[in-house]
Design a protein around this motif. Structure first.
Motif, short mmCIF file in Angstrom:
data_model
loop_
_atom_site.label_atom_id
_atom_site.label_comp_id
_atom_site.label_asym_id
_atom_site.label_seq_id
_atom_site.Cartn_x
_atom_site.Cartn_y
_atom_site.Cartn_z
N ASN A 146 20.05 78.98 72.56
CA ASN A 146 18.70 79.23 72.07
C ASN A 146 18.07 77.88 71.74
OD1 ASN A 146 16.39 79.74 70.51
ND2 ASN A 146 17.22 81.67 69.74
N PHE A 147 17.11 77.45 72.54
CA PHE A 147 16.56 76.11 72.38
C PHE A 147 15.64 75.98 71.17
CE2 PHE A 147 18.68 74.95 76.10
CZ PHE A 147 18.64 73.57 76.20
N ASP A 148 15.27 77.10 70.54
CA ASP A 148 14.58 76.99 69.25
C ASP A 148 15.50 76.40 68.19
OD1 ASP A 148 12.17 77.95 70.11
OD2 ASP A 148 12.55 80.03 69.51
N GLU A 149 16.82 76.57 68.38
CA GLU A 149 17.79 76.07 67.42
C GLU A 149 18.22 74.63 67.71
OE1 GLU A 149 21.01 78.80 67.54
OE2 GLU A 149 19.89 80.44 66.61
N VAL A 150 17.91 74.12 68.89
CA VAL A 150 18.33 72.77 69.27
C VAL A 150 17.58 71.74 68.44
CG1 VAL A 150 18.33 71.06 71.13
CG2 VAL A 150 19.02 73.42 71.60
N LEU A 151 18.31 70.82 67.85
CA LEU A 151 17.71 69.75 67.05
C LEU A 151 17.15 68.64 67.94
CD1 LEU A 151 20.51 69.44 64.34
CD2 LEU A 151 18.35 70.70 64.14
#
Length: 235
Positions: A146-151
């Motif tokens: 989930n790229f919303d979670e990628v920092l």
């Protein structure tokens, strides 16, 4: 099936490589040559291979000299007894660097790296056009992230390091390719030659460094600062 050639002036090393190729199901040996001049002739005659196993120290024309004169070299795996040529070799964008004596396991690892660079699955692909999830290939597994979670995403030569609060994923692709793939994700912005940053996770900015949740820090390169700070004004 990948075609390959061997160029090495040491007969024992050449025979060892030939044997390793025979043991590898996805490799087919096209030529085994004993010096750089023969290798240059081979390629100038229009012959092509997918992989070249190349020694460096050879009379008349070294492996590095051969690479410099080839206009369209294949994927190259250097095979040499010396480690001090590594920097020069990687400046010529070789795929891997094997220091003799190497075993079959290390040989196989290098071949797998070539195969990973050649397969389309090495590039992240979208789950759906509107989804925040992408599948990425990590070693032999396809992993949903989930790229919303990628920092942030960090460039590591021919790989990228995708960092989330709980995991790090090493993926065979380039930062430029991933940046293009993330074009529909407005929160991702290039802030450095080696970093893509998810602006959702910025907690503060100090001394041109973005401080992210979880104690992570990402530098903001000078040439990216104007665009980055303009973007912040719209958050």
């Amino acid at each position: 099936m990948m075609t390959c050639a061997i160029i090495d002036d040491d007969e024992i090393n050449r025979l060892t490589l030939e044997h390793y190729v025979e043991l590898t199901p996805n490799l087919k040996l096209v030529a085994s040559l004993n010096d750089g001049i023969a290798g240059l002739t081979f390629f100038r005659e229009g012959n092509k291979v997918d992989v070249l196993f190349l020694d460096i120290e050879m009379p008349h024309l070294s492996g590095l000299e051969l690479l410099r004169v080839l206009t369209d070299p294949p994927e190259v795996i250097i095979t040499t007894a010396r480690q001090d040529f590594a920097v020069d070799a990687f400046e010529l964008r070789v795929t891997d660097y094997l220091v003799k004596p190497f075993d079959f396991a290390r040989f196989t690892q290098a071949v797998q790296r070539v195969a990973s660079r050649r397969t389309p699955a090495a590039t992240p692909v979208a789950d759906t056009p509107t989804s925040a999830d992408l599948f990425v290939k990590v070693n032999s597994r396809m992993v949903r992230i989930n790229f919303d979670e990628v920092l942030y995403v960090e460039a590591l030569s021919d790989y990228v390091n995708i960092v989330t609060p709980k995991h790090k994923y090493i993926v065979y692709t380039t930062l430029k390719a991933l940046e293009t793939r993330l074009g529909s994700f407005p929160n991702f912005i290039r802030v450095h030659r080696s970093y893509l940053l998810n602006t959702q996770h910025i907690e503060s900015i100090e001394d041109n460094t973005a401080n992210l949740s979880g104690g992570h820090f990402v530098p903001i390169g000078k040439s990216y600062q104007e665009n980055f700070f303009k973007g912040l004004q719209r958050i």
